[in-house]
Design an enzyme around this catalytic site. Structure first.
Site, PDB file in Angstrom:
ATOM      1  N   SER A 277     -75.633 -25.733   5.265  1.00  0.00           N
ATOM      2  CA  SER A 277     -75.688 -24.604   6.195  1.00  0.00           C
ATOM      3  C   SER A 277     -77.009 -24.572   6.943  1.00  0.00           C
ATOM      4  CB  SER A 277     -75.477 -23.295   5.442  1.00  0.00           C
ATOM      5  OG  SER A 277     -76.380 -23.208   4.380  1.00  0.00           O
TER       6      SER A 277
ATOM      7  N   HIS B 214     -70.174 -28.627   9.582  1.00  0.00           N
ATOM      8  CA  HIS B 214     -70.426 -27.304   8.990  1.00  0.00           C
ATOM      9  C   HIS B 214     -69.191 -26.416   9.148  1.00  0.00           C
ATOM     10  CE1 HIS B 214     -73.204 -23.494   9.048  1.00  0.00           C
ATOM     11  NE2 HIS B 214     -72.607 -23.647   7.891  1.00  0.00           N
TER      12      HIS B 214
ATOM     13  N   GLU C 190     -68.909 -26.566  13.125  1.00  0.00           N
ATOM     14  CA  GLU C 190     -70.140 -26.858  13.876  1.00  0.00           C
ATOM     15  C   GLU C 190     -70.493 -28.311  13.556  1.00  0.00           C
ATOM     16  OE1 GLU C 190     -73.521 -24.506  12.577  1.00  0.00           O
ATOM     17  OE2 GLU C 190     -74.243 -24.317  14.637  1.00  0.00           O
TER      18      GLU C 190
ATOM     19  N   ASN D  66     -76.342 -20.307  12.061  1.00  0.00           N
ATOM     20  CA  ASN D  66     -77.192 -19.497  11.193  1.00  0.00           C
ATOM     21  C   ASN D  66     -78.489 -19.043  11.858  1.00  0.00           C
ATOM     22  OD1 ASN D  66     -75.655 -19.067   8.866  1.00  0.00           O
ATOM     23  ND2 ASN D  66     -75.888 -21.218   8.326  1.00  0.00           N
TER      24      ASN D  66
HETATM   25  N1  3HC Z   1     -57.163 -19.216   2.179  1.00  0.00           N
HETATM   26  C1  3HC Z   1     -56.098 -19.020   3.000  1.00  0.00           C
HETATM   27  N2  3HC Z   1     -55.908 -17.881   3.712  1.00  0.00           N
HETATM   28  C2  3HC Z   1     -56.810 -16.884   3.560  1.00  0.00           C
HETATM   29  C3  3HC Z   1     -57.947 -17.019   2.729  1.00  0.00           C
HETATM   30  C4  3HC Z   1     -58.094 -18.257   2.029  1.00  0.00           C
HETATM   31  N3  3HC Z   1     -59.150 -18.475   1.238  1.00  0.00           N
HETATM   32  N4  3HC Z   1     -58.661 -15.865   2.795  1.00  0.00           N
HETATM   33  C5  3HC Z   1     -58.012 -15.052   3.648  1.00  0.00           C
HETATM   34  N5  3HC Z   1     -56.905 -15.655   4.118  1.00  0.00           N
HETATM   35  C6  3HC Z   1     -55.959 -15.152   5.110  1.00  0.00           C
HETATM   36  C7  3HC Z   1     -55.092 -14.047   4.601  1.00  0.00           C
HETATM   37  O1  3HC Z   1     -53.901 -14.553   4.017  1.00  0.00           O
HETATM   38  C8  3HC Z   1     -54.774 -13.262   5.867  1.00  0.00           C
HETATM   39  O2  3HC Z   1     -53.717 -13.888   6.573  1.00  0.00           O
HETATM   40  P1  3HC Z   1     -52.795 -13.042   7.646  1.00  0.00           P
HETATM   41  O3  3HC Z   1     -53.683 -12.679   8.794  1.00  0.00           O
HETATM   42  O4  3HC Z   1     -51.719 -13.987   8.027  1.00  0.00           O
HETATM   43  O5  3HC Z   1     -52.323 -11.834   6.897  1.00  0.00           O
HETATM   44  C9  3HC Z   1     -56.039 -13.406   6.692  1.00  0.00           C
HETATM   45  O6  3HC Z   1     -56.730 -14.553   6.163  1.00  0.00           O
HETATM   46  C10 3HC Z   1     -56.900 -12.196   6.579  1.00  0.00           C
HETATM   47  O7  3HC Z   1     -57.175 -11.968   5.186  1.00  0.00           O
HETATM   48  P2  3HC Z   1     -57.015 -10.557   4.470  1.00  0.00           P
HETATM   49  O8  3HC Z   1     -55.871  -9.797   5.067  1.00  0.00           O
HETATM   50  O9  3HC Z   1     -57.014 -10.788   3.005  1.00  0.00           O
HETATM   51  O10 3HC Z   1     -58.379  -9.806   4.745  1.00  0.00           O
HETATM   52  P3  3HC Z   1     -59.104  -9.451   6.085  1.00  0.00           P
HETATM   53  O11 3HC Z   1     -58.177  -9.112   7.183  1.00  0.00           O
HETATM   54  O12 3HC Z   1     -60.116  -8.467   5.655  1.00  0.00           O
HETATM   55  O13 3HC Z   1     -59.824 -10.804   6.517  1.00  0.00           O
HETATM   56  C11 3HC Z   1     -61.580 -12.385   6.466  1.00  0.00           C
HETATM   57  C12 3HC Z   1     -60.670 -11.491   5.641  1.00  0.00           C
HETATM   58  C13 3HC Z   1     -60.749 -13.502   7.103  1.00  0.00           C
HETATM   59  C14 3HC Z   1     -62.571 -12.971   5.498  1.00  0.00           C
HETATM   60  C15 3HC Z   1     -62.244 -11.521   7.608  1.00  0.00           C
HETATM   61  O14 3HC Z   1     -62.827 -10.375   7.054  1.00  0.00           O
HETATM   62  C16 3HC Z   1     -63.299 -12.277   8.361  1.00  0.00           C
HETATM   63  O15 3HC Z   1     -63.015 -13.049   9.270  1.00  0.00           O
HETATM   64  N6  3HC Z   1     -64.586 -12.046   7.978  1.00  0.00           N
HETATM   65  C17 3HC Z   1     -65.720 -12.750   8.560  1.00  0.00           C
HETATM   66  C18 3HC Z   1     -65.882 -14.055   7.844  1.00  0.00           C
HETATM   67  C19 3HC Z   1     -67.044 -14.821   8.371  1.00  0.00           C
HETATM   68  O16 3HC Z   1     -67.806 -14.409   9.232  1.00  0.00           O
HETATM   69  N7  3HC Z   1     -67.224 -16.036   7.822  1.00  0.00           N
HETATM   70  C20 3HC Z   1     -68.314 -16.877   8.146  1.00  0.00           C
HETATM   71  C21 3HC Z   1     -69.403 -16.706   7.129  1.00  0.00           C
HETATM   72  S1  3HC Z   1     -70.819 -17.667   7.515  1.00  0.00           S
HETATM   73  C22 3HC Z   1     -70.497 -19.171   6.833  1.00  0.00           C
HETATM   74  O17 3HC Z   1     -69.532 -19.394   6.165  1.00  0.00           O
HETATM   75  C23 3HC Z   1     -71.526 -20.225   7.135  1.00  0.00           C
HETATM   76  C24 3HC Z   1     -72.554 -20.400   6.081  1.00  0.00           C
HETATM   77  O18 3HC Z   1     -73.401 -21.439   6.516  1.00  0.00           O
HETATM   78  C25 3HC Z   1     -73.371 -19.200   5.755  1.00  0.00           C
END
Ligand code: 3HC
Length: 286
Positions: free
Chosen positions: A121, A142, A154, A192
């Site tokens: 990351s 990434h 990325e 990031n």
């Molecule tokens: N595998 C498969 N599908 C998944 C999943 C997984 N691990 N996690 C969630 N899903 C699916 C769900 O089935 C759902 O599908 P649907 O839209 O067809 O119903 C969809 O994703 C949304 O999930 P939920 O309904 O359970 O929950 P939310 O609507 O609250 O969404 C989230 C959850 C997708 C995590 C959303 O809150 C989100 O996009 N959050 C932001 C995440 C983000 O910013 N990530 C980047 C982090 S930074 C990073 O990773 C980089 C590192 O370097 C720090």
């Protein structure tokens, strides 16, 4: 560049199992490496659970789930797992010395034609490439958590990454159904470098008593249409990971704007690391 068919993913944690999941779903053969049989089985069980969730949401069929699972083999030794790899993706914890040791082992055992990628990351791609004998075939790939859901990859070029390797990784990312975005190696890359100062500033709002964590998150969710507020997202990423990335930005640029908020440091010291610890800015009962 020969065709990419066999992928080895090193590390079956949150990112590694997500990466294995999306490659297997796209028809690649995946060799997934963990440090013990127990952890390898756990990674596979998580992939199974996430595929089952996709079946229940009618995004994939039972047949697609089974064929994805059949494409994944788990291993507990790196040399055997990389012997036939066309692409190796390292997704182990963000500790330079650990990555150095693992990438050295991969480099010595993978075919000379194999591309080596890291899901780091924030650690410099150029620095990681330099521990291998093939910096021209080394690149940052990434992914974002949850990997099966987030569209972005990325793609980060080290100083010596060849344009041909970049082209191959961009096209593989598209085959995964992702949208690759190219960047050059720089502390925190783009993602990031932009995200962490926002999270840090949100933490400072709490530290200075400007607003509660709930209020800060509501502002960003309802005012800026973020799916998660910055403090919920920090818990999701892991507060220790956020702190590590801020250190990389601070050390890399020597600019005080990246100084980690003292509250973030204190919370990491206290073990309040977010979701994985059951407690961060918010509590997680399950
Ligand atoms: N595998 C498969 N599908 C998944 C999943 C997984 N691990 N996690 C969630 N899903 C699916 C769900 O089935 C759902 O599908 P649907 O839209 O067809 O119903 C969809 O994703 C949304 O999930 P939920 O309904 O359970 O929950 P939310 O609507 O609250 O969404 C989230 C959850 C997708 C995590 C959303 O809150 C989100 O996009 N959050 C932001 C995440 C983000 O910013 N990530 C980047 C982090 S930074 C990073 O990773 C980089 C590192 O370097 C720090």
């Amino acid at each position: 560049m020969s065709e990419i068919k066999n992928i080895t993913v090193i590390g079956g944690g949150t990112m590694g199992n997500g990466i294995a999941h999306v490659f297997a779903m796209s028809g690649y053969h995946v060799d997934l490496v963990e440090t013990s049989r127990e952890l390898a089985d756990k990674a596979l069980a998580i992939i199974d659970k996430n595929l089952t969730r996709m079946v229940s949401k009618e995004k994939i069929s039972e047949g697609e789930k089974s064929s994805a699972l059949e494409k994944i083999r788990t291993h507990i030794d790196i040399p055997g797992a990389v012997a036939h790899a066309d692409l190796v993706i390292e997704a182990v914890p963000e500790i330079f010395e650990l990555k150095k040791k693992i990438l050295g082992l991969v480099d010595r055992n993978a075919p000379l034609t194999a591309i080596l990628a890291t899901n780091t990351s924030s650690i410099s791609i150029t620095k990681l490439a330099s521990v291998t004998s093939r910096p021209d075939k080394f690149i940052g790939m990434h992914f974002f958590n949850p990997v099966p859901v987030m569209k972005l990859v990325e793609v980060i070029n080290g100083l010596k990454t060849s344009p041909e390797v970049t082209k191959t990784i961009m096209s593989i990312s598209e085959r995964l159904g992702k949208v690759p975005v190219e960047a050059n190696d720089s502390p925190g890359f783009v993602s990031n470098r932009v995200l962490m100062p926002m999270i840090n500033e949100a933490i400072c709002c709490v530290y200075e008593g400007v607003a509660t964590p709930e209020a800060v998150d509501q502002v960003m969710k309802l005012g800026m249409a973020h799916p998660m507020g910055p403090l919920r997202l920090a818990d999701f990423i892991g507060l220790d990971v956020c702190l590590d990335i801020l250190h990389v930005l601070y050390d890399g640029f020597k600019d005080p704007k990246y100084r980690p908020c003292p509250l973030l440091v204190k919370m990491v010291d206290a073990g309040k690391l977010g979701d994985k610890a059951g407690e961060g800015f918010f509590e997680y009962k399950n």
